[in-house]
Write a protein that holds these residues in place. Sequence first.
Motif, PDB file in Angstrom:
ATOM      1  N   LEU A 150       7.992   1.749   7.109  1.00  0.00           N
ATOM      2  CA  LEU A 150       8.790   1.283   5.972  1.00  0.00           C
ATOM      3  C   LEU A 150      10.234   1.120   6.363  1.00  0.00           C
ATOM      4  CD1 LEU A 150       8.139   0.644   3.007  1.00  0.00           C
ATOM      5  CD2 LEU A 150       8.907   2.934   2.405  1.00  0.00           C
ATOM      6  N   PHE A 151      10.736   2.024   7.224  1.00  0.00           N
ATOM      7  CA  PHE A 151      12.130   1.926   7.695  1.00  0.00           C
ATOM      8  C   PHE A 151      12.339   0.668   8.536  1.00  0.00           C
ATOM      9  CE2 PHE A 151      15.348   2.863  10.960  1.00  0.00           C
ATOM     10  CZ  PHE A 151      16.442   3.106  10.142  1.00  0.00           C
TER      11      PHE A 151
ATOM     12  N   LYS B  49       0.840  -1.207   0.000  1.00  0.00           N
ATOM     13  CA  LYS B  49       0.000   0.000   0.000  1.00  0.00           C
ATOM     14  C   LYS B  49       0.873   1.255   0.000  1.00  0.00           C
ATOM     15  CE  LYS B  49      -3.655   2.287   2.653  1.00  0.00           C
ATOM     16  NZ  LYS B  49      -4.505   2.209   3.878  1.00  0.00           N
ATOM     17  N   ILE B  50       1.941   1.243   0.824  1.00  0.00           N
ATOM     18  CA  ILE B  50       2.835   2.408   0.912  1.00  0.00           C
ATOM     19  C   ILE B  50       3.614   2.583  -0.395  1.00  0.00           C
ATOM     20  CG2 ILE B  50       4.857   3.350   2.089  1.00  0.00           C
ATOM     21  CD1 ILE B  50       3.859   1.987   4.649  1.00  0.00           C
TER      22      ILE B  50
ATOM     23  N   ILE C  93       3.801   5.761  -2.993  1.00  0.00           N
ATOM     24  CA  ILE C  93       5.034   6.396  -3.456  1.00  0.00           C
ATOM     25  C   ILE C  93       5.047   6.473  -4.973  1.00  0.00           C
ATOM     26  CG2 ILE C  93       7.553   6.137  -3.609  1.00  0.00           C
ATOM     27  CD1 ILE C  93       7.481   4.860  -0.825  1.00  0.00           C
ATOM     28  N   GLY C  94       4.622   5.381  -5.625  1.00  0.00           N
ATOM     29  CA  GLY C  94       4.606   5.358  -7.081  1.00  0.00           C
ATOM     30  C   GLY C  94       3.677   6.386  -7.689  1.00  0.00           C
ATOM     31  N   LYS C  95       2.574   6.677  -6.994  1.00  0.00           N
ATOM     32  CA  LYS C  95       1.602   7.630  -7.525  1.00  0.00           C
ATOM     33  C   LYS C  95       1.920   9.074  -7.159  1.00  0.00           C
ATOM     34  CE  LYS C  95      -2.335   4.449  -7.688  1.00  0.00           C
ATOM     35  NZ  LYS C  95      -3.684   4.145  -7.167  1.00  0.00           N
ATOM     36  N   SER C  96       2.376   9.300  -5.917  1.00  0.00           N
ATOM     37  CA  SER C  96       2.517  10.683  -5.445  1.00  0.00           C
ATOM     38  C   SER C  96       3.902  11.054  -4.970  1.00  0.00           C
ATOM     39  CB  SER C  96       1.522  10.933  -4.294  1.00  0.00           C
ATOM     40  OG  SER C  96       0.219  10.603  -4.680  1.00  0.00           O
TER      41      SER C  96
ATOM     42  N   LEU D 281       4.296  10.679   2.033  1.00  0.00           N
ATOM     43  CA  LEU D 281       4.075   9.710   3.103  1.00  0.00           C
ATOM     44  C   LEU D 281       3.977  10.410   4.458  1.00  0.00           C
ATOM     45  CD1 LEU D 281       6.553   6.802   2.178  1.00  0.00           C
ATOM     46  CD2 LEU D 281       4.136   7.022   1.587  1.00  0.00           C
ATOM     47  N   THR D 282       3.173   9.839   5.350  1.00  0.00           N
ATOM     48  CA  THR D 282       3.095  10.355   6.718  1.00  0.00           C
ATOM     49  C   THR D 282       4.303   9.857   7.502  1.00  0.00           C
ATOM     50  OG1 THR D 282       1.858   8.440   7.506  1.00  0.00           O
ATOM     51  CG2 THR D 282       0.580  10.290   6.601  1.00  0.00           C
TER      52      THR D 282
END
Length: 290
Positions: A285-286, A264-265, A269-272, A277-278
């Motif tokens: 993700l880290f 989902k994340i 990233i791919g779109k925006s 990201l919040t």
Amino acid sequence: MNILDNLKYRFKNAGIIEKLIYVNLAVFLLVFITNTFGFLFQSSNNLLIEWFALPANFDEFLSKPWTIITYGFLHTGFLHILLNLVALFYIGHLFKQYFTSKQLLNFYILGTLFGGVIFIASYSFFPALQRVADNSVLLGASAGISAIFIGIATYIPTYELKFPLIGFVKLWIVACIWIAIDIIQIPAGNAGGHLAHIGGALFGFLYVASASNKELEIFKPFKKFFEKKEKPLKTVYKSGKKPTKKTTPKETFNKSKNQQEIDKILDKIGKSGYDTLTKNEKDFLFKQGK
């Protein structure tokens, strides 16, 4: 290490975008050095411009066919090269997030070529340009940069760029504005140059669009230049058996849930872009990347 060795080292270890910038800057300096010698020897012609800029006259082009590519590395004005190289730097790095260095170089070269073809064809076809064909030349990296930009905008049209005082704008809207600026400036001057930019943009759009549209097969011969080469997987043979660890249903559920969140994340990233990201999403993700 002297200055020359330092420059060689930097060029050798630079990425394709930086190398294109270095080449354009080097040629730009050579143009001004040639201007200086021309002034001292009272010559009104710049040899670099005369031999490497693309002539609008088709007969003259036939005597200098290499100019269909070399014009894409020539600039004579500081503002001209500054705007082009700034655009190449930012657009190029966005392009590199989805394509390879070889693909970027080929978009630049083939976009330059298509822009040159449109330039020469325009001066042979449009009456308004035919009368000045003998005195017109084309130079600048804009056609190649337009191919790169419109290509990536066609590939990820909903990607959003953030502009000061405006906010997020979808990439396809920026691309439309990019082309519209060239179209409305055709009557104002440098008509051939603006048409060349449109030619480069047309190549970028048609090539990327043809990847998902079987009707556009005119670029099929060029596709071998853009295909990503993947290294074959190595087969490793091991002796003996390694004990396998059984995974509990709870661990399987947690991994599946985490993977769904990661997907989902990454889709966001791919779109925006990463900047949208919040803080919680970045932290998650880290942690998963450790």
